[in-house]
Design a protein around this motif. Structure first.
Motif, PDB file in Angstrom:
ATOM      1  N   ALA A  77       0.839  -1.211   0.000  1.00 45.77           N
ATOM      2  CA  ALA A  77       0.000   0.000   0.000  1.00 45.77           C
ATOM      3  C   ALA A  77       0.874   1.261   0.000  1.00 45.77           C
ATOM      4  O   ALA A  77       0.540   2.245   0.645  1.00 45.77           O
ATOM      5  CB  ALA A  77      -0.970  -0.010   1.182  1.00 45.77           C
ATOM      6  N   GLY A  78       2.001   1.201  -0.702  1.00 46.75           N
ATOM      7  CA  GLY A  78       2.901   2.345  -0.780  1.00 46.75           C
ATOM      8  C   GLY A  78       3.795   2.541   0.424  1.00 46.75           C
ATOM      9  O   GLY A  78       4.561   3.497   0.482  1.00 46.75           O
ATOM     10  N   VAL A  79       3.730   1.650   1.401  1.00 49.44           N
ATOM     11  CA  VAL A  79       4.513   1.760   2.631  1.00 49.44           C
ATOM     12  C   VAL A  79       5.667   0.753   2.568  1.00 49.44           C
ATOM     13  O   VAL A  79       5.442  -0.438   2.346  1.00 49.44           O
ATOM     14  CB  VAL A  79       3.642   1.480   3.884  1.00 49.44           C
ATOM     15  N   ARG A  80       6.889   1.229   2.763  1.00 45.66           N
ATOM     16  CA  ARG A  80       8.038   0.329   2.804  1.00 45.66           C
ATOM     17  C   ARG A  80       7.900  -0.575   4.022  1.00 45.66           C
ATOM     18  O   ARG A  80       7.497  -0.138   5.101  1.00 45.66           O
ATOM     19  CB  ARG A  80       9.341   1.131   2.901  1.00 45.66           C
ATOM     20  N   LEU A  99       1.614  -8.683  11.784  1.00 45.36           N
ATOM     21  CA  LEU A  99       1.941  -7.304  11.452  1.00 45.36           C
ATOM     22  C   LEU A  99       2.521  -6.707  12.723  1.00 45.36           C
ATOM     23  O   LEU A  99       1.802  -6.450  13.681  1.00 45.36           O
ATOM     24  CB  LEU A  99       0.695  -6.537  11.001  1.00 45.36           C
ATOM     25  N   HIS A 100       3.862  -6.566  12.747  1.00 46.00           N
ATOM     26  CA  HIS A 100       4.525  -6.044  13.942  1.00 46.00           C
ATOM     27  C   HIS A 100       5.001  -4.625  13.670  1.00 46.00           C
ATOM     28  O   HIS A 100       5.738  -4.377  12.714  1.00 46.00           O
ATOM     29  CB  HIS A 100       5.702  -6.919  14.374  1.00 46.00           C
ATOM     30  N   ILE A 101       4.591  -3.707  14.534  1.00 50.19           N
ATOM     31  CA  ILE A 101       4.840  -2.281  14.332  1.00 50.19           C
ATOM     32  C   ILE A 101       5.870  -1.804  15.353  1.00 50.19           C
ATOM     33  O   ILE A 101       5.695  -1.992  16.554  1.00 50.19           O
ATOM     34  CB  ILE A 101       3.519  -1.492  14.458  1.00 50.19           C
ATOM     35  N   HIS A 102       6.941  -1.176  14.848  1.00 52.47           N
ATOM     36  CA  HIS A 102       8.031  -0.737  15.722  1.00 52.47           C
ATOM     37  C   HIS A 102       7.618   0.430  16.605  1.00 52.47           C
ATOM     38  O   HIS A 102       6.719   1.197  16.296  1.00 52.47           O
ATOM     39  CB  HIS A 102       9.271  -0.358  14.899  1.00 52.47           C
ATOM     40  N   GLY A 103       8.326   0.562  17.705  1.00 57.52           N
ATOM     41  CA  GLY A 103       8.111   1.672  18.623  1.00 57.52           C
ATOM     42  C   GLY A 103       9.015   2.844  18.302  1.00 57.52           C
ATOM     43  O   GLY A 103       9.726   2.849  17.303  1.00 57.52           O
ATOM     44  N   THR A 106      -0.295   2.196   8.702  1.00 60.08           N
ATOM     45  CA  THR A 106      -0.398   0.825   9.203  1.00 60.08           C
ATOM     46  C   THR A 106      -1.766   0.215   8.896  1.00 60.08           C
ATOM     47  O   THR A 106      -1.868  -0.984   8.643  1.00 60.08           O
ATOM     48  CB  THR A 106      -0.072   0.761  10.707  1.00 60.08           C
ATOM     49  N   ARG A 107      -2.795   1.037   8.862  1.00 56.93           N
ATOM     50  CA  ARG A 107      -4.124   0.539   8.496  1.00 56.93           C
ATOM     51  C   ARG A 107      -4.139   0.086   7.041  1.00 56.93           C
ATOM     52  O   ARG A 107      -4.690  -0.971   6.718  1.00 56.93           O
ATOM     53  CB  ARG A 107      -5.175   1.625   8.716  1.00 56.93           C
ATOM     54  N   ALA A 108      -3.508   0.864   6.155  1.00 53.95           N
ATOM     55  CA  ALA A 108      -3.450   0.482   4.742  1.00 53.95           C
ATOM     56  C   ALA A 108      -2.715  -0.842   4.571  1.00 53.95           C
ATOM     57  O   ALA A 108      -3.143  -1.710   3.802  1.00 53.95           O
ATOM     58  CB  ALA A 108      -2.778   1.589   3.933  1.00 53.95           C
ATOM     59  N   VAL A 109      -1.613  -1.020   5.309  1.00 51.33           N
ATOM     60  CA  VAL A 109      -0.871  -2.281   5.258  1.00 51.33           C
ATOM     61  C   VAL A 109      -1.747  -3.422   5.773  1.00 51.33           C
ATOM     62  O   VAL A 109      -1.844  -4.483   5.152  1.00 51.33           O
ATOM     63  CB  VAL A 109       0.450  -2.181   6.063  1.00 51.33           C
ATOM     64  N   MET A 110      -2.418  -3.214   6.897  1.00 51.33           N
ATOM     65  CA  MET A 110      -3.281  -4.237   7.472  1.00 51.33           C
ATOM     66  C   MET A 110      -4.377  -4.654   6.486  1.00 51.33           C
ATOM     67  O   MET A 110      -4.644  -5.846   6.309  1.00 51.33           O
ATOM     68  CB  MET A 110      -3.930  -3.738   8.769  1.00 51.33           C
ATOM     69  N   GLU A 111      -4.996  -3.691   5.836  1.00 49.76           N
ATOM     70  CA  GLU A 111      -6.092  -4.002   4.912  1.00 49.76           C
ATOM     71  C   GLU A 111      -5.608  -4.836   3.728  1.00 49.76           C
ATOM     72  O   GLU A 111      -6.295  -5.761   3.293  1.00 49.76           O
ATOM     73  CB  GLU A 111      -6.776  -2.719   4.465  1.00 49.76           C
TER      74      GLU A 111
END
Length: 150
Positions: free
Chosen positions: A48-51, A66-70, A116-121
């Motif tokens: 979704a355009g996100v690296r 889907l693990h999101i960094h802090g 992150t929502r775009a990646v999740m979808e």
């Protein structure tokens, strides 16, 4: 309580202060020096355009995390959680996706959540295996926000 259907519109950010820019530069230098390099290395992809970095298990994947960094929403990158993500992929037989969401103050809320929502979808639409949301620190907050929206 009714579930929100949309987020507030994105807004203009501001330039990061010199101290934050210096901390980001130090992280970039560490990344370039290979401090978080793993064997095998992750696959760098765009969703979704996100690296993002994709860590695969050695065998068949049983699902996707889907693990999101802090980093207080202002600093950090997926490379800094590479060792954790690879261990998770290998020990749990899952694919781990770590996105590089946009950071504040240049991109204030809800930019990181939108990324992150775009990646999740996309992950939900493209996979027939379970999707697990996780994150550390600020990434945990984004994961919780995604779970609430899902």
């Amino acid at each position: 309580m009714q579930k929100p259907t949309s987020l507030p519109p994105e807004r203009s950010g501001k330039i990061a202060n010199p101290k934050l820019l210096a901390r980001r530069k130090a992280l970039a230098d560490a990344k370039d020096a290979g401090i978080w390099q793993t064997k095998p290395p992750p696959q760098e992809i765009k969703i979704a355009g996100v690296r993002a970095l994709k860590f695969s298990p050695s065998g068949k994947s049983r699902g996707t995390i889907l693990h999101i960094h802090g980093g207080a929403f202002r600093i950090g990158c997926p490379e800094q959680i590479s060792h954790f993500a690879l261990a998770l992929a290998q020990h749990c037989s899952v694919t781990v996706i770590c996105p590089a969401y946009r950071l504040a103050p240049e991109y204030p809320y809800p930019a990181g959540l939108n990324d992150t929502r775009a990646v999740m979808e996309v992950l939900i639409a493209d996979n027939d295996t379970p999707l697990i949301l996780s994150g550390d620190s600020a990434g945990g907050g984004l994961a919780a926000g995604l779970a609430a929206m899902a």
